[in-house]
Design a protein around this motif. Structure first.
Motif, PDB file in Angstrom:
ATOM      1  N   PHE A   5      24.150  11.261 -13.005  1.00  0.00           N
ATOM      2  CA  PHE A   5      25.141  11.467 -14.059  1.00  0.00           C
ATOM      3  C   PHE A   5      24.546  12.186 -15.266  1.00  0.00           C
ATOM      4  N   ILE A   6      25.343  13.083 -15.820  1.00  0.00           N
ATOM      5  CA  ILE A   6      24.999  13.715 -17.090  1.00  0.00           C
ATOM      6  C   ILE A   6      26.133  13.443 -18.075  1.00  0.00           C
ATOM      7  N   VAL A   7      25.805  13.508 -19.360  1.00  0.00           N
ATOM      8  CA  VAL A   7      26.788  13.282 -20.413  1.00  0.00           C
ATOM      9  C   VAL A   7      27.106  14.608 -21.086  1.00  0.00           C
ATOM     10  N   CYS A   8      28.379  14.882 -21.265  1.00  0.00           N
ATOM     11  CA  CYS A   8      28.837  16.073 -21.990  1.00  0.00           C
ATOM     12  C   CYS A   8      29.407  15.608 -23.328  1.00  0.00           C
ATOM     13  N   TYR A   9      28.837  16.111 -24.404  1.00  0.00           N
ATOM     14  CA  TYR A   9      29.275  15.696 -25.739  1.00  0.00           C
ATOM     15  C   TYR A   9      29.897  16.885 -26.460  1.00  0.00           C
ATOM     16  N   PHE A  10      31.160  16.754 -26.859  1.00  0.00           N
ATOM     17  CA  PHE A  10      31.883  17.852 -27.500  1.00  0.00           C
ATOM     18  C   PHE A  10      31.645  17.861 -29.005  1.00  0.00           C
ATOM     19  N   ASN A  11      31.432  19.060 -29.528  1.00  0.00           N
ATOM     20  CA  ASN A  11      31.158  19.222 -30.951  1.00  0.00           C
ATOM     21  C   ASN A  11      32.471  19.442 -31.705  1.00  0.00           C
ATOM     22  N   GLY A  12      33.275  18.407 -31.758  1.00  0.00           N
ATOM     23  CA  GLY A  12      34.611  18.495 -32.336  1.00  0.00           C
ATOM     24  C   GLY A  12      35.571  17.742 -31.434  1.00  0.00           C
ATOM     25  N   ARG A  13      36.860  17.871 -31.688  1.00  0.00           N
ATOM     26  CA  ARG A  13      37.861  17.179 -30.874  1.00  0.00           C
ATOM     27  C   ARG A  13      37.838  17.753 -29.460  1.00  0.00           C
ATOM     28  N   PRO A  14      37.678  16.917 -28.435  1.00  0.00           N
ATOM     29  CA  PRO A  14      37.584  17.436 -27.065  1.00  0.00           C
ATOM     30  C   PRO A  14      38.918  17.956 -26.555  1.00  0.00           C
ATOM     31  N   PRO A  15      38.884  18.864 -25.593  1.00  0.00           N
ATOM     32  CA  PRO A  15      40.125  19.371 -24.992  1.00  0.00           C
ATOM     33  C   PRO A  15      40.753  18.312 -24.093  1.00  0.00           C
ATOM     34  N   PRO A  16      41.973  18.541 -23.610  1.00  0.00           N
ATOM     35  CA  PRO A  16      42.621  17.584 -22.702  1.00  0.00           C
ATOM     36  C   PRO A  16      41.788  17.368 -21.439  1.00  0.00           C
ATOM     37  N   PHE A  17      41.895  16.165 -20.887  1.00  0.00           N
ATOM     38  CA  PHE A  17      41.069  15.824 -19.723  1.00  0.00           C
ATOM     39  C   PHE A  17      41.331  16.749 -18.538  1.00  0.00           C
ATOM     40  N   ASN A  18      42.600  17.119 -18.307  1.00  0.00           N
ATOM     41  CA  ASN A  18      42.879  17.982 -17.151  1.00  0.00           C
ATOM     42  C   ASN A  18      42.203  19.343 -17.293  1.00  0.00           C
ATOM     43  N   GLN A  19      42.035  19.818 -18.529  1.00  0.00           N
ATOM     44  CA  GLN A  19      41.325  21.078 -18.748  1.00  0.00           C
ATOM     45  C   GLN A  19      39.826  20.898 -18.495  1.00  0.00           C
ATOM     46  N   ILE A  20      39.273  19.773 -18.956  1.00  0.00           N
ATOM     47  CA  ILE A  20      37.858  19.475 -18.689  1.00  0.00           C
ATOM     48  C   ILE A  20      37.616  19.405 -17.185  1.00  0.00           C
ATOM     49  N   GLN A  21      38.491  18.680 -16.484  1.00  0.00           N
ATOM     50  CA  GLN A  21      38.361  18.525 -15.033  1.00  0.00           C
ATOM     51  C   GLN A  21      38.407  19.875 -14.328  1.00  0.00           C
ATOM     52  N   SER A  22      39.351  20.717 -14.720  1.00  0.00           N
ATOM     53  CA  SER A  22      39.527  22.011 -14.068  1.00  0.00           C
ATOM     54  C   SER A  22      38.335  22.936 -14.303  1.00  0.00           C
ATOM     55  N   VAL A  23      37.896  23.041 -15.557  1.00  0.00           N
ATOM     56  CA  VAL A  23      36.817  23.979 -15.894  1.00  0.00           C
ATOM     57  C   VAL A  23      35.482  23.532 -15.308  1.00  0.00           C
ATOM     58  N   LEU A  24      35.142  22.249 -15.454  1.00  0.00           N
ATOM     59  CA  LEU A  24      33.854  21.774 -14.945  1.00  0.00           C
ATOM     60  C   LEU A  24      33.811  21.813 -13.422  1.00  0.00           C
ATOM     61  N   SER A  25      34.926  21.510 -12.772  1.00  0.00           N
ATOM     62  CA  SER A  25      34.964  21.584 -11.308  1.00  0.00           C
ATOM     63  C   SER A  25      34.770  23.023 -10.844  1.00  0.00           C
ATOM     64  N   HIS A  26      35.312  23.966 -11.607  1.00  0.00           N
ATOM     65  CA  HIS A  26      35.139  25.380 -11.259  1.00  0.00           C
ATOM     66  C   HIS A  26      33.700  25.831 -11.489  1.00  0.00           C
ATOM     67  N   MET A  27      33.113  25.438 -12.635  1.00  0.00           N
ATOM     68  CA  MET A  27      31.767  25.901 -12.985  1.00  0.00           C
ATOM     69  C   MET A  27      30.688  25.207 -12.161  1.00  0.00           C
ATOM     70  N   TRP A  28      30.795  23.896 -12.037  1.00  0.00           N
ATOM     71  CA  TRP A  28      29.713  23.115 -11.441  1.00  0.00           C
ATOM     72  C   TRP A  28      30.025  22.611 -10.038  1.00  0.00           C
ATOM     73  N   GLY A  29      31.298  22.517  -9.702  1.00  0.00           N
ATOM     74  CA  GLY A  29      31.662  21.991  -8.388  1.00  0.00           C
ATOM     75  C   GLY A  29      32.066  23.062  -7.403  1.00  0.00           C
ATOM     76  N   LYS A  30      32.011  24.345  -7.849  1.00  0.00           N
ATOM     77  CA  LYS A  30      32.427  25.467  -7.001  1.00  0.00           C
ATOM     78  C   LYS A  30      33.824  25.242  -6.439  1.00  0.00           C
ATOM     79  N   GLY A  31      34.698  24.721  -7.292  1.00  0.00           N
ATOM     80  CA  GLY A  31      36.080  24.506  -6.896  1.00  0.00           C
ATOM     81  C   GLY A  31      36.374  23.108  -6.397  1.00  0.00           C
ATOM     82  N   ARG A  32      35.332  22.349  -6.041  1.00  0.00           N
ATOM     83  CA  ARG A  32      35.543  20.972  -5.589  1.00  0.00           C
ATOM     84  C   ARG A  32      35.701  20.053  -6.801  1.00  0.00           C
TER      85      ARG A  32
END
Length: 215
Positions: A5-32
């Protein structure tokens, strides 16, 4: 198991969870779809990254984005289970124009760049004097302070030297609190003004009020 596990800390108000899920899955999960545990109160999210190689690459880069929301990463530990320290500084390149030729060496550049932040390194372009007017220095800067576009220093003979500072890349800057790392809509100290009623709505309400009060 916890090392995944890694921790992601946002420098300000974080975006909506569905946006976090979508972007991180695309960047780090190769779509998974990744396993992500959101913690909006602490402006953080815990992400499972089973691949040690990928996990190390993510941690090495450190600074990432979901849209225009910047966040930094850290290896999960019991310390981070309660809270993650905010990112207070970041390393960026500063391009200095106007540094006197006799100061175009490691210590001299450090003296000038110290007016911007903490000097970290320079590059071959600067060390080899490819340009006699331009120097590149990587500096660690305070995210809570505005970055100068010009710095001045006084030489021993009393001469005041002005050096122009440009930054080829900068994190987003908040127009409200002036801190780096987030935009105004994600600022924790900004309260958006309430939208005043439109002219049509105001006129309608006044007309309705007049009808009610009309004997």
């Amino acid at each position: 198991m916890h090392k995944d596990f890694i921790v992601c800390y946002f420098n300000g108000r974080p975006p909506p969870f569905n946006q976090i899920q979508s972007v991180l899955s695309h960047m780090w999960g190769k779509g998974r779809k990744l396993e992500i545990h959101n913690n909006p109160r602490q402006r953080s999210a815990i992400v499972r990254i089973p691949s040690e190689y990928l996990r190390q690459k993510i941690l090495e880069k450190n600074i990432w984005y979901v849209g225009d929301s910047m966040f930094h990463t850290a290896q999960w530990s019991s310390v981070h289970s309660a809270s993650t320290p905010p990112l207070s500084s970041i390393q960026i390149w500063a391009h200095l124009t106007g540094v006197p030729l006799d100061l175009r060496y490691q210590q001299g550049l450090s003296l000038v760049t110290g007016l911007v932040g903490e000097p970290k390194e320079t590059d071959d372009f600067t060390l080899n004097l490819v340009s006699l007017t331009l120097s590149h220095v990587k500096v660690e800067v305070d995210l809570t302070k505005p970055l100068p576009s010009v710095v001045e220093f006084q030489r021993q003979n009393g001469e005041v030297v002005e050096v122009q500072v440009d930054y080829p890349w900068l994190p987003p800057t908040c127009s409200h609190c002036k801190e780096l790392g987030h935009v105004i809509r994600n600022c924790l100290t900004y309260t958006p003004p309430k939208n005043p009623p439109s002219g049509t709505e105001t006129a309608t309400k006044q007309k309705e009020k007049a009808l009610v009060n009309d004997p």
